[in-house]
Structures are given as structure tokens and as C-alpha cells.
Design a protein around this motif. Structure first.
Motif, PDB file in Angstrom:
ATOM      1  N   SER A 243      -6.550  14.489   4.909  1.00 41.80           N
ATOM      2  CA  SER A 243      -5.285  14.221   4.520  1.00 41.80           C
ATOM      3  C   SER A 243      -5.095  12.532   5.032  1.00 41.80           C
ATOM      4  CB  SER A 243      -4.195  14.660   5.454  1.00 41.80           C
ATOM      5  OG  SER A 243      -4.223  16.060   5.073  1.00 41.80           O
ATOM      6  N   ARG A 244      -6.217  11.573   5.026  1.00 36.07           N
ATOM      7  CA  ARG A 244      -6.072  10.283   5.057  1.00 36.07           C
ATOM      8  C   ARG A 244      -6.475   9.331   3.598  1.00 36.07           C
ATOM      9  NH1 ARG A 244      -3.243   8.790   9.123  1.00 36.07           N
ATOM     10  NH2 ARG A 244      -4.142   6.798   9.211  1.00 36.07           N
ATOM     11  N   TYR A 245      -5.854   8.256   3.310  1.00 34.65           N
ATOM     12  CA  TYR A 245      -5.893   7.824   2.099  1.00 34.65           C
ATOM     13  C   TYR A 245      -6.050   6.134   2.457  1.00 34.65           C
ATOM     14  CZ  TYR A 245      -4.797  12.351   0.272  1.00 34.65           C
ATOM     15  OH  TYR A 245      -4.827  13.475   0.113  1.00 34.65           O
ATOM     16  N   ILE A 246      -6.784   5.408   1.551  1.00 37.45           N
ATOM     17  CA  ILE A 246      -6.608   4.144   1.504  1.00 37.45           C
ATOM     18  C   ILE A 246      -5.812   3.851   0.061  1.00 37.45           C
ATOM     19  CG2 ILE A 246      -7.715   1.892   1.284  1.00 37.45           C
ATOM     20  CD1 ILE A 246      -8.252   3.115   3.701  1.00 37.45           C
ATOM     21  N   VAL A 247      -4.927   2.978   0.516  1.00 39.56           N
ATOM     22  CA  VAL A 247      -3.968   2.445  -0.654  1.00 39.56           C
ATOM     23  C   VAL A 247      -4.086   0.995  -1.126  1.00 39.56           C
ATOM     24  CG1 VAL A 247      -1.504   2.616  -1.518  1.00 39.56           C
ATOM     25  CG2 VAL A 247      -2.355   4.491  -0.307  1.00 39.56           C
ATOM     26  N   TYR A 248      -4.117   0.629  -2.332  1.00 37.12           N
ATOM     27  CA  TYR A 248      -3.948  -0.614  -2.635  1.00 37.12           C
ATOM     28  C   TYR A 248      -2.550  -1.138  -3.092  1.00 37.12           C
ATOM     29  CZ  TYR A 248      -4.864  -4.995  -5.420  1.00 37.12           C
ATOM     30  OH  TYR A 248      -5.119  -6.039  -5.841  1.00 37.12           O
ATOM     31  N   PHE A 249      -2.264  -2.238  -2.695  1.00 38.12           N
ATOM     32  CA  PHE A 249      -1.137  -2.832  -3.144  1.00 38.12           C
ATOM     33  C   PHE A 249      -1.042  -3.936  -4.053  1.00 38.12           C
ATOM     34  CE2 PHE A 249      -0.203  -0.422   0.837  1.00 38.12           C
ATOM     35  CZ  PHE A 249       0.752   0.406   0.455  1.00 38.12           C
ATOM     36  N   LYS A 250      -0.796  -3.732  -5.254  1.00 35.64           N
ATOM     37  CA  LYS A 250      -0.923  -4.961  -6.384  1.00 35.64           C
ATOM     38  C   LYS A 250      -0.445  -5.953  -5.815  1.00 35.64           C
ATOM     39  CE  LYS A 250      -0.754  -5.720 -11.365  1.00 35.64           C
ATOM     40  NZ  LYS A 250      -0.373  -5.223 -12.621  1.00 35.64           N
ATOM     41  N   ASP A 251       0.904  -6.219  -5.495  1.00 35.22           N
ATOM     42  CA  ASP A 251       1.460  -7.218  -5.124  1.00 35.22           C
ATOM     43  C   ASP A 251       0.991  -8.070  -4.141  1.00 35.22           C
ATOM     44  OD1 ASP A 251       3.339  -6.633  -7.251  1.00 35.22           O
ATOM     45  OD2 ASP A 251       4.952  -5.864  -6.023  1.00 35.22           O
ATOM     46  N   THR A 252       0.752  -7.551  -2.872  1.00 35.46           N
ATOM     47  CA  THR A 252       0.067  -8.220  -1.886  1.00 35.46           C
ATOM     48  C   THR A 252      -1.400  -8.322  -1.980  1.00 35.46           C
ATOM     49  OG1 THR A 252       0.094  -6.413  -0.586  1.00 35.46           O
ATOM     50  CG2 THR A 252       2.026  -7.924  -0.617  1.00 35.46           C
ATOM     51  N   LYS A 253      -2.237  -7.742  -2.893  1.00 34.97           N
ATOM     52  CA  LYS A 253      -3.475  -7.544  -2.932  1.00 34.97           C
ATOM     53  C   LYS A 253      -4.250  -7.249  -1.742  1.00 34.97           C
ATOM     54  CE  LYS A 253      -4.095 -10.835  -6.791  1.00 34.97           C
ATOM     55  NZ  LYS A 253      -2.500 -10.843  -7.138  1.00 34.97           N
ATOM     56  N   GLU A 254      -3.306  -6.098  -0.851  1.00 35.18           N
ATOM     57  CA  GLU A 254      -3.832  -5.521   0.403  1.00 35.18           C
ATOM     58  C   GLU A 254      -4.231  -4.078  -0.051  1.00 35.18           C
ATOM     59  OE1 GLU A 254      -1.853  -7.926   4.010  1.00 35.18           O
ATOM     60  OE2 GLU A 254      -0.555  -6.833   2.685  1.00 35.18           O
ATOM     61  N   GLU A 255      -5.069  -3.599   0.965  1.00 35.33           N
ATOM     62  CA  GLU A 255      -5.314  -2.291   1.234  1.00 35.33           C
ATOM     63  C   GLU A 255      -4.946  -1.536   2.634  1.00 35.33           C
ATOM     64  OE1 GLU A 255      -9.301  -1.677   0.081  1.00 35.33           O
ATOM     65  OE2 GLU A 255      -8.842  -0.582  -1.720  1.00 35.33           O
ATOM     66  N   MET A 256      -4.289  -0.684   2.698  1.00 38.47           N
ATOM     67  CA  MET A 256      -3.932  -0.067   3.917  1.00 38.47           C
ATOM     68  C   MET A 256      -4.328   1.521   4.007  1.00 38.47           C
ATOM     69  SD  MET A 256      -0.319  -2.062   4.721  1.00 38.47           S
ATOM     70  CE  MET A 256      -0.303  -1.267   6.310  1.00 38.47           C
ATOM     71  N   GLU A 257      -4.467   2.074   5.196  1.00 35.86           N
ATOM     72  CA  GLU A 257      -4.805   3.479   5.332  1.00 35.86           C
ATOM     73  C   GLU A 257      -3.590   4.325   5.724  1.00 35.86           C
ATOM     74  OE1 GLU A 257      -8.011   4.288   8.123  1.00 35.86           O
ATOM     75  OE2 GLU A 257      -7.478   6.522   8.221  1.00 35.86           O
ATOM     76  N   PHE A 258      -3.325   5.470   5.246  1.00 30.28           N
ATOM     77  CA  PHE A 258      -2.097   6.324   5.415  1.00 30.28           C
ATOM     78  C   PHE A 258      -2.563   7.651   5.552  1.00 30.28           C
ATOM     79  CE2 PHE A 258      -0.370   2.366   3.331  1.00 30.28           C
ATOM     80  CZ  PHE A 258       0.817   2.181   3.993  1.00 30.28           C
TER      81      PHE A 258
END
Length: 304
Positions: free
Chosen positions: A267-282
Motif C-alpha cells: 500500500s505504498r506508492y511513489i507519486v510524481y508532481f508535474k508542477d514541482t517536478k518532485e517525487e514523493m512516497e505516500f
């Protein structure tokens, strides 16, 4: 006879508005408005909530660990109620909602109600009353029935999405999401409650997670109608989220849109945020399927 699998429990994600039923003696049957702060993934039945009306001895909002069975969504707001003799109602008393039965209509906007559990009668104004409903299997009983005016409002939004009909949907007490044009906050949505309407196209809202500088109260702000939308409906992502699926993630007290760039498992994912060009784990409990509010309807990304 075919067996049916039990329906999955709805997930009250952090930031969700809820009503909590305490299990302490003397409080059975009452409900108190609160906000989910966190969900302990190690124990799917445990949630940390912060109450809106209950405070600690130091006057800070009370926080408490509660079980899943003690939670439900707030009942849907309605523009009007008509109460009659014998109707089951909830009345706002001692900072919470308590079930009672209407025993008299005084004809001046006030009613006498009877609390069966305590064998007491009290008088309440109509503004502190609501129709009693139970949350059973993920639906409200009795179900919410739209009146003729409400149906016309819905039709108006579907036909032309006019500002006037949308305005009338945001009545006092409605739970909404609010966006901001401030630098660094574009695209994020924050949970709030409508406090009152200000003029034709502005509303005073109280945020569910953003606080004032002294941290004592929830922040209140005037917002124009272009930056308000209803709260998205809960969706169940069977089997979890998929690679490249568009999602909202709860971060810094708001929901931010991103794309699943990697499925980690458990139940863990890496998500990419286009506006900030960042990846975070949720964690899955901090995510929801991304939906867009278009012409008075919700649509998932694949339908837009």
C-alpha cells in the motif's frame, strides 16, 4: 444461494470531516463533528480525530483515538426541513448532536423534543435541529430526497453550469473544498465548511485543517465562488492504484494532484508532481482517485 463478499470499509482519509460517536457512559447516541488527523495503517480500525467543538483544559481542540465503528460522514446538508409531531430528529446540545423525538410545535420556529434515553423534554429552535438519519452500510437511512427546487438546481448546473445555480448549492454548513491562487499553492484543494454567504459570489469559509497564526482556531477566510467546489465523492480503488494513474495526495494539509510513478507494494506508492517536478512516497490512506468538477458533475481523469 450465492455468497456475497463483505463490502470494503470506507476509508476516512486525513482531512476528512466526520462525526464521532463517543463510547463513554452518558454520551451514547450523540455525535460530535471532527476532522480525521491520521489513520494508523498498522491498525485499520484506529483513527486520530480532532474535534471541532470539544476542547482540552487549555482550550485547544481535543484530539482522540477512536475506532472505525465510531465514525461516519456528516449527514448531507439540506436547505430546509419540515418537522412534525413524532418525527425523529437530532438537536444540537452541549456541543454535539443528540437524538430526540418532536413532541410539540410551538408555531414560532421552536419545538419541544423528548430525549428517550434520559426521560427529559426541552425546547429548541429549528436552526438547532435536523432530521435524524442512520449511516447503514454506506448509505443514509432514511435516504436524502431532493425536493423539486433542488432537482431544478441540479438540472440548471448540468445544462449551463450557471454561477447562480452553483451558488445556491453552497448553503451554510456545507462541506466544500477551496483552492488558492497564491504562489506555491496552485492546484491544491483544502477542506472547509461554509460559514455564511457574503454578497452574490463570495463565501466565508472555515478551514478544516489550516489554523490561525496562534494555532488556537481554524482559519476563516472570504473565498469567491470560482475557488469553491463540493467535496469529491468517495471512490474505492479496487486492488490499489495503478502505474500512471492520476491521484490526489494529502500533503501540507491539502490535496495535491500527481501521477503514480511507481508501485512499491504494501500500500505504498511513489507519486510524481508535474508542477514541482518532485517525487514523493505516500501510503494508500493518504491518496484518492483524482476527479474534476465540470459543469456540476464529477468526472475521473479518463472521462475528462
Amino acid at each position: 444461494m450465492t455468497s456475497r463478499l463483505p463490502e470494503p470499509k470506507p476509508i476516512f482519509t486525513p482531512g476528512s470531516a466526520v462525526e464521532v460517536s463517543p463510547d463513554e457512559p452518558g454520551f451514547q447516541g450523540s455525535f460530535y463533528l471532527g476532522t480525521v488527523i491520521s489513520h494508523h495503517s498498522s491498525s485499520s480500525d484506529s483513527y486520530l480525530v480532532e474535534y471541532k467543538t470539544l476542547v482540552t483544559e487549555s482550550s485547544h481542540p481535543l484530539r482522540e483515538e477512536v475506532g472505525f465503528s465510531q465514525l461516519r460522514p456528516p449527514p448531507p446538508p439540506e436547505a430546509k426541513w419540515v418537522f412534525g409531531m413524532g418525527d425523529e430528529v437530532d438537536v444540537f446540545h452541549n456541543d454535539g448532536w443528540w437524538q430526540a423525538v418532536v413532541t410539540a410545535d410551538f408555531g414560532n420556529g421552536s419545538f419541544e423534543v423528548f430525549f428517550a434515553g434520559y426521560k427529559e423534554q426541552m425546547e429548541f429552535p429549528k436552526k438547532k435541529m435536523r432530521l435524524h438519519r442512520d449511516w447503514v452500510g454506506g448509505i443514509w437511512v432514511p435516504q436524502v430526497e431532493e425536493d423539486e427546487q433542488e432537482q431544478k438546481l441540479q438540472m440548471g448546473m448540468q445544462i449551463n453550469g450557471s454561477k447562480e445555480t452553483v451558488e445556491e448549492k453552497f448553503i451554510k454548513g456545507a462541506f466544500v473544498e477551496v483552492s488558492s491562487d497564491e504562489d506555491g499553492f496552485e492546484g491544491a484543494w483544502f477542506g472547509a465548511t461554509i460559514v455564511e454567504s457574503i454578497g452574490k459570489d463570495k463565501f466565508l469559509v472555515e478551514y478544516q485543517s489550516l489554523r490561525t497564526e496562534d494555532e488556537k482556531d481554524f482559519l476563516m477566510e472570504e473565498i469567491d465562488i470560482l475557488h469553491i467546489r463540493p467535496c469529491p465523492p468517495d471512490t474505492v480503488s479496487v486492488g490499489g492504484f495503478k502505474l500512471l494513474e492520476e491521484v490526489d495526495c494529502l500533503y501540507n494539509d491539502g490535496w495535491w494532484v500527481g501521477v503514480v510513478s511507481k508501485v512499491l507494494g504494501d500500500s505504498r506508492y511513489i507519486v510524481y508532481f508535474k508542477d514541482t517536478k518532485e517525487e514523493m512516497e505516500f501510503d494508500r490512506s493518504e491518496m484518492r482517485l483524482h476527479q474534476e468538477w465540470i459543469d456540476g458533475k464529477w468526472a475521473v481523469a479518463s472521462q475528462v
